[in-house]
Enzyme design. Structure first.
Site, PDB file in Angstrom:
ATOM      1  N   HIS A   1      32.392   1.841  44.136  1.00 26.40           N
ATOM      2  CA  HIS A   1      32.501   0.703  43.066  1.00 26.40           C
ATOM      3  C   HIS A   1      30.985   0.444  42.713  1.00 26.40           C
ATOM      4  O   HIS A   1      30.188   0.909  42.013  1.00 26.40           O
ATOM      5  CB  HIS A   1      33.090  -0.332  43.791  1.00 26.40           C
ATOM      6  CG  HIS A   1      33.687  -1.364  43.035  1.00 26.40           C
ATOM      7  ND1 HIS A   1      33.593  -1.498  41.564  1.00 26.40           N
ATOM      8  CD2 HIS A   1      34.374  -2.724  43.234  1.00 26.40           C
ATOM      9  CE1 HIS A   1      34.075  -2.607  41.048  1.00 26.40           C
ATOM     10  NE2 HIS A   1      34.784  -3.341  42.114  1.00 26.40           N
TER      11      HIS A   1
ATOM     12  N   HIS B   1      35.368   7.454  36.028  1.00 29.07           N
ATOM     13  CA  HIS B   1      35.889   6.186  35.999  1.00 29.07           C
ATOM     14  C   HIS B   1      37.472   6.533  36.214  1.00 29.07           C
ATOM     15  O   HIS B   1      37.959   7.366  35.253  1.00 29.07           O
ATOM     16  CB  HIS B   1      35.273   5.585  34.807  1.00 29.07           C
ATOM     17  CG  HIS B   1      35.741   4.063  34.978  1.00 29.07           C
ATOM     18  ND1 HIS B   1      36.701   3.222  34.796  1.00 29.07           N
ATOM     19  CD2 HIS B   1      34.741   3.164  35.523  1.00 29.07           C
ATOM     20  CE1 HIS B   1      36.739   1.929  35.222  1.00 29.07           C
ATOM     21  NE2 HIS B   1      35.151   1.894  35.507  1.00 29.07           N
TER      22      HIS B   1
ATOM     23  N   ASP C   1      26.968   2.477  35.551  1.00 29.57           N
ATOM     24  CA  ASP C   1      25.873   2.457  36.839  1.00 29.57           C
ATOM     25  C   ASP C   1      24.823   3.663  36.529  1.00 29.57           C
ATOM     26  O   ASP C   1      23.822   3.768  37.123  1.00 29.57           O
ATOM     27  CB  ASP C   1      26.557   2.898  38.237  1.00 29.57           C
ATOM     28  CG  ASP C   1      27.478   1.627  38.680  1.00 29.57           C
ATOM     29  OD1 ASP C   1      26.776   0.556  38.506  1.00 29.57           O
ATOM     30  OD2 ASP C   1      28.342   1.802  38.780  1.00 29.57           O
TER      31      ASP C   1
HETATM   32  N1  CMC Z   1      31.530  13.791  40.415  1.00 33.13           N
HETATM   33  C1  CMC Z   1      32.182  15.113  40.458  1.00 33.13           C
HETATM   34  N2  CMC Z   1      33.463  15.344  40.155  1.00 33.13           N
HETATM   35  C2  CMC Z   1      34.223  14.094  40.205  1.00 33.13           C
HETATM   36  C3  CMC Z   1      33.662  12.682  39.867  1.00 33.13           C
HETATM   37  C4  CMC Z   1      32.125  12.876  39.993  1.00 33.13           C
HETATM   38  N3  CMC Z   1      31.453  11.530  39.780  1.00 33.13           N
HETATM   39  N4  CMC Z   1      34.601  11.806  39.638  1.00 33.13           N
HETATM   40  C5  CMC Z   1      35.738  12.468  39.697  1.00 33.13           C
HETATM   41  N5  CMC Z   1      35.477  13.937  39.754  1.00 33.13           N
HETATM   42  C6  CMC Z   1      36.642  14.788  39.899  1.00 33.13           C
HETATM   43  C7  CMC Z   1      37.473  14.868  41.156  1.00 33.13           C
HETATM   44  O1  CMC Z   1      36.726  15.644  41.904  1.00 33.13           O
HETATM   45  C8  CMC Z   1      38.707  15.277  40.623  1.00 33.13           C
HETATM   46  O2  CMC Z   1      38.762  16.493  40.499  1.00 33.13           O
HETATM   47  P1  CMC Z   1      40.235  17.581  40.846  1.00 33.13           P
HETATM   48  O3  CMC Z   1      41.240  17.076  40.001  1.00 33.13           O
HETATM   49  O4  CMC Z   1      39.739  18.792  40.388  1.00 33.13           O
HETATM   50  O5  CMC Z   1      40.219  17.329  42.248  1.00 33.13           O
HETATM   51  C9  CMC Z   1      38.817  14.774  39.074  1.00 33.13           C
HETATM   52  O6  CMC Z   1      37.513  14.452  38.874  1.00 33.13           O
HETATM   53  C10 CMC Z   1      39.464  13.080  39.344  1.00 33.13           C
HETATM   54  O7  CMC Z   1      38.872  12.248  40.147  1.00 33.13           O
HETATM   55  P2  CMC Z   1      39.583  11.190  41.079  1.00 33.13           P
HETATM   56  O8  CMC Z   1      38.724  11.154  42.334  1.00 33.13           O
HETATM   57  O9  CMC Z   1      40.801  11.446  41.189  1.00 33.13           O
HETATM   58  O10 CMC Z   1      39.154  10.117  40.134  1.00 33.13           O
HETATM   59  P3  CMC Z   1      39.228   8.499  40.515  1.00 33.13           P
HETATM   60  O11 CMC Z   1      39.852   7.965  39.307  1.00 33.13           O
HETATM   61  O12 CMC Z   1      40.211   8.321  41.749  1.00 33.13           O
HETATM   62  O13 CMC Z   1      37.956   8.172  40.873  1.00 33.13           O
HETATM   63  C11 CMC Z   1      35.825   7.201  40.584  1.00 33.13           C
HETATM   64  C12 CMC Z   1      37.067   7.335  39.826  1.00 33.13           C
HETATM   65  C13 CMC Z   1      34.728   6.283  39.693  1.00 33.13           C
HETATM   66  C14 CMC Z   1      35.721   6.821  42.101  1.00 33.13           C
HETATM   67  C15 CMC Z   1      35.075   8.517  40.717  1.00 33.13           C
HETATM   68  O14 CMC Z   1      34.846   8.931  39.298  1.00 33.13           O
HETATM   69  C16 CMC Z   1      33.850   8.524  41.527  1.00 33.13           C
HETATM   70  O15 CMC Z   1      33.743   8.937  42.628  1.00 33.13           O
HETATM   71  N6  CMC Z   1      32.536   8.622  40.446  1.00 33.13           N
HETATM   72  C17 CMC Z   1      31.344   8.405  41.303  1.00 33.13           C
HETATM   73  C18 CMC Z   1      30.918   7.106  41.896  1.00 33.13           C
HETATM   74  C19 CMC Z   1      30.697   6.326  40.533  1.00 33.13           C
HETATM   75  O16 CMC Z   1      29.919   6.442  39.650  1.00 33.13           O
HETATM   76  N7  CMC Z   1      31.309   5.040  40.584  1.00 33.13           N
HETATM   77  C20 CMC Z   1      31.178   4.013  39.430  1.00 33.13           C
HETATM   78  C21 CMC Z   1      32.382   3.705  38.862  1.00 33.13           C
HETATM   79  S1  CMC Z   1      31.937   2.473  37.725  1.00 33.13           S
HETATM   80  C22 CMC Z   1      31.520   0.959  38.145  1.00 33.13           C
HETATM   81  C23 CMC Z   1      32.526   0.358  39.062  1.00 33.13           C
HETATM   82  O17 CMC Z   1      33.722   0.543  39.101  1.00 33.13           O
HETATM   83  O18 CMC Z   1      31.898  -0.175  39.958  1.00 33.13           O
END
Ligand code: CMC
Length: 427
Positions: free
Chosen positions: A267, A306, A362
């Site tokens: 987050h 996201h 971010d």
């Molecule tokens: N790098 C590589 N792969 C990713 C990433 C990433 N940053 N984010 C998602 N994926 C892949 C994930 O592996 C999955 O692939 P598959 O379907 O093949 O297994 C697919 O994309 C969907 O990912 P998810 O984990 O189901 O997506 P989510 O909606 O649960 O997660 C998230 C959202 C923000 C937690 C995630 O994208 C992430 O970990 N990003 C990196 C951390 C980040 O930058 N966070 C800041 C978010 S914005 C500010 C805030 O909210 O505070």
């Protein structure tokens, strides 16, 4: 005729009509779907709330597919260009842009509540010098609740307003003191002649000079970053503020919970994680190997992806522009080239394109923070200061909503059925 959903329960052959309102069916209506009178009734199972609306809200709109963000209907781009953080905070909290006199008295009110009780510093002194700044912010918010016992009267709108003002006013003071504590520097008191962001810079950076003069470009950049971070509807930390606040906990402790949620690297801790990642990559030539590691799922590309945006995060676009203005003053951040190249490669790669992974807020904010001179551990604090306005708006809306009650999700129990206790020497 009202919209409805017809559902047939194939266990019993019975058919049910569920009302559809605002694109949703009520989870509680499913409870009528039972196999017999003893049955509890159907529930929805939605770990991580991926498809559950937990409230009605008129504060912030995100259209993740189109990359749109609006506060109370106003596009984020226009607010970032023309407004100020305190005006945006007013808008989020009270629903409309203030008139000139409303704005003047709001700014005056917030400005005159920036001082924090001296005893709070005693709590600060208890921390080790290298304690993470977010842990300190969480504690300081909890500490403040002990100074304002009347803030527990959360059903009283006058009391709510009073503490909303106090929190928005004191967040920069607490944050700046956390920073000075980290560096072992004497604490600086608020200068009420300065703007919200300018005074924050004064409390962070003033050294021997009798009066601190903020650089206007950095001051405006910080204010714009505050606008961009002010709210983001039902994210992890806003949900924490609402859930904890729904127990009628005071706003300081509700915001301590929200800050704790924001602390996590998925987050608000992500900007810190981005910087660490860029440093670790080290040079543009190392990017392809890093990207391969991400595709093999050895790690994540921080600052990308996201839950809601499946398009370029509009805040990331504004921040990318802002970064260039800041670098005119501070000099270019050497990590910028790595970030730009990383973004270019990722946006061209099918792994990221097919998963709709774009830069989020971010990805570039950390580069600005670092250039201004903040240590990475402080980045989430810079997110928490403005987000306090959003958390308070969400908290207030929750309390004013007659449909809301104490948050209490259900579970699917997967444990043992009843079994007799076995004394320890018989196990
Ligand atoms: N790098 C590589 N792969 C990713 C990433 C990433 N940053 N984010 C998602 N994926 C892949 C994930 O592996 C999955 O692939 P598959 O379907 O093949 O297994 C697919 O994309 C969907 O990912 P998810 O984990 O189901 O997506 P989510 O909606 O649960 O997660 C998230 C959202 C923000 C937690 C995630 O994208 C992430 O970990 N990003 C990196 C951390 C980040 O930058 N966070 C800041 C978010 S914005 C500010 C805030 O909210 O505070």
């Amino acid at each position: 005729m009202a919209d409805t959903l017809t559902v047939t329960d194939n266990r019993t052959g019975k058919t049910y009509e569920l009302a559809i309102n605002d694109g949703t069916v009520k989870a509680i209506d499913l409870r009528d779907i039972k196999v017999d009178e003893e049955d509890f009734g159907l529930m929805v199972y939605d770990p991580a709330f991926k498809n559950t609306a937990a409230c009605r809200s008129s504060i912030t709109l995100i259209d993740g597919d189109k990359g749109i963000l609006r506060y109370r209907g106003y596009p984020i781009e226009q607010l970032a260009e023309q407004s100020t953080f305190l005006e945006v905070a007013y808008l989020l909290l009270w629903g409309e842009l203030p008139s000139k006199s409303e704005l003047d008295s709001w700014v005056n009110e917030v400005t005159h509540h920036t001082y924090v009780h001296q005893y709070v510093l005693r709590g600060m002194e208890g921390f080790k010098w290298d304690a993470h700044a977010m842990g300190k912010v969480v504690s300081m918010l909890g500490t403040l609740s002990t100074f304002y016992g009347d803030s527990k009267k959360v059903r009283d709108p006058k009391v709510r307003r009073e503490h909303i003002v106090k929190i928005i006013a004191k967040m920069p003071t607490i944050a700046a003191w956390c920073y000075r504590h980290m560096l072992g520097r004497p604490y600086i008191y608020p200068d009420n002649e300065l703007s919200y962001a300018g005074n924050f810079m004064n409390m962070l950076f003033r050294m021997a000079e009798p009066r601190y003069k903020p650089d206007p470009i950095i001051e405006r950049a910080l204010d714009v970053l505050f606008i961009l971070h002010a709210d983001h509807e039902q994210n992890c930390s806003a949900s924490a503020a609402r859930a904890v606040g729904s127990a009628e906990t005071d706003p300081y402790c509700s915001l301590a919970a929200a800050s704790a949620a924001l602390y996590g690297p998925l987050h608000g801790g992500a900007n810190e994680a981005v910087l660490r990642m860029l440093r670790e990559i080290g040079s543009v030539s190392e990017i392809p190997a890093f990207i391969e590691g991400v595709k093999k799922r050895e790690r994540r590309l921080m600052g990308f992806g996201h839950r809601v945006y499946k398009n370029y995060d509009p805040r990331a676009r504004i921040i990318k522009g802002l970064a260039h203005q800041v670098f005119e003053v501070t000099g270019k951040n050497p990590l910028l080239d790595i970030a730009l190249e990383l973004e270019k490669i990722a946006l061209d790669d099918d792994f990221f394109v097919s998963r709709k992974l774009y830069p989020n807020v971010d990805f570039y904010s950390g580069l600005i923070y670092q250039s201004i001179g903040f240590p990475v551990e402080f980045f989430p604090v810079l997110f928490a200061i403005p987000r306090a306005a959003g958390w308070l708006a969400q908290w207030k809306e929750m309390l004013e909503d007659p449909e809301q009650k104490i948050a209490r999700p259900r579970q699917i129990y997967t444990g043992y059925d009843e079994r007799p206790y076995v004394p320890v020497d018989e196990r």
